[in-house]
Design a protein around this motif. Structure first.
Motif: not given
Ligand SMILES: NC(=O)c1ccc[n+]([C@@H]2O[C@H](COP(=O)([O-])OP(=O)(O)OC[C@H]3O[C@@H](n4cnc5c(N)ncnc54)[C@H](OP(=O)(O)O)[C@@H]3O)[C@@H](O)[C@H]2O)c1
Length: 243
Positions: A181-204
């Motif tokens: 929101a503050e436009e502070l992040i320059d780069e994003v590295q995400v490891y995308l794991a082959p698994v589903i956790f689900a749950g509307a309240d699980a953090p994203t």
């Protein structure tokens, strides 16, 4: 890098470190299960990558919930990588940074004691003088930056003045969202794991109140790497609309 903070009112230009957000995320976008106990998402290969990333930055930062509930060590695990840092004239581990509204951290916390590493806590006027005193006694550099929440642009500017040129942001979802929101992040590295956790309240990856379509942060895909276990490493650059 320079950026304009609060461009409509202050036109204040602050310097900041180059900021890389790293996260391990499930294929359905969760960074933990609904129980929020720091579920293991990364693979062994991804842990090595994160260790190398930590070894390559000046500071590693987490938000208050991650810090207080999980007490992360945030140190470089590989003795070889720590040795290389020392040979390069750096500290053995990067600076640890906590963004905490009320800094009630136990003096025995791994975050404070595992190292050797310097520690900076950015906190608010909600932290009691007793808490601040205890932290300072353990050698922590405590910076008061805000009343309700930590003023992130000011905190990032302060880190730059402390000599932090590259900062690794390691979550959680609330802090990540505020940093976007503050436009502070320059780069994003995400490891995308082959698994589903689900749950509307699980953090994203980025939680908070959410952005409208107009405020959405566009990302430019830089790289995709498919890992042997079926995980995928995605690297993006943030392309804020004013840039
Ligand atoms: N998979 C991954 O890569 C990964 C990495 C890290 C965390 N996680 C997961 O993320 C979850 C925790 O995330 P979370 O969203 O609950 O909390 P968080 O982002 O770790 O911490 C947010 C907290 O930081 C403090 N804060 C102070 N100033 C702030 C500001 N300007 N903006 C935002 N926060 C500010 C606030 O509370 P306080 O009053 O507590 O200080 C806020 O609630 C856990 O389940 C953890 O396992 C996953």
């Amino acid at each position: 890098m320079e950026f304009v903070s609060d461009s409509n009112r202050k036109m204040e230009i602050l310097t900041k470190p180059y900021i890389i957000l790293n996260a391990a995320m499930t294929a359905d976008g969760k960074i933990d299960t609904i129980t929020r106990r720091g579920a293991k998402i990364s693979s062994e290969a991804d842990w090595s990558r994160v260790d190398e990333l930590r070894a390559a930055v000046d500071a590693v930062m987490v938000g208050g919930k991650t810090l207080l509930n999980e007490d992360p060590r945030l140190t470089v695990k590989s003795p070889e990588l720590r040795r290389k840092r020392l040979e390069a004239g750096k500290s053995e581990n990067p600076l640890k940074v906590g963004i905490v509204t009320d800094a009630r951290i136990s003096a025995k916390a791994r975050f404070l004691n595992d190292g050797p590493a310097e520690v900076v806590i950015f906190t608010t006027s909600q932290a009691s003088s007793e808490t601040l005193h205890l932290l300072k006694e353990t050698g922590v550099r405590v910076v008061l930056a805000g009343d309700e929440l930590v003023d992130l642009p000011q905190a990032m500017h302060q880190l730059k003045t402390f000599g932090v040129d590259r900062l690794l942001l390691e979550g959680g979802g609330t802090l990540n969202a505020s940093m976007f929101a503050e436009e502070l992040i320059d780069e994003v590295q995400v490891y995308l794991a082959p698994v589903i956790f689900a749950g509307a309240d699980a953090p994203t990856l980025a939680d908070g109140a959410g952005f409208g379509v107009r405020e959405a942060v566009p990302l430019a895909l830089e790289n995709i790497k498919i890992l042997p276990n079926g995980g995928v490493l995605l690297t993006y650059l943030a392309k804020y609309k004013g840039e």
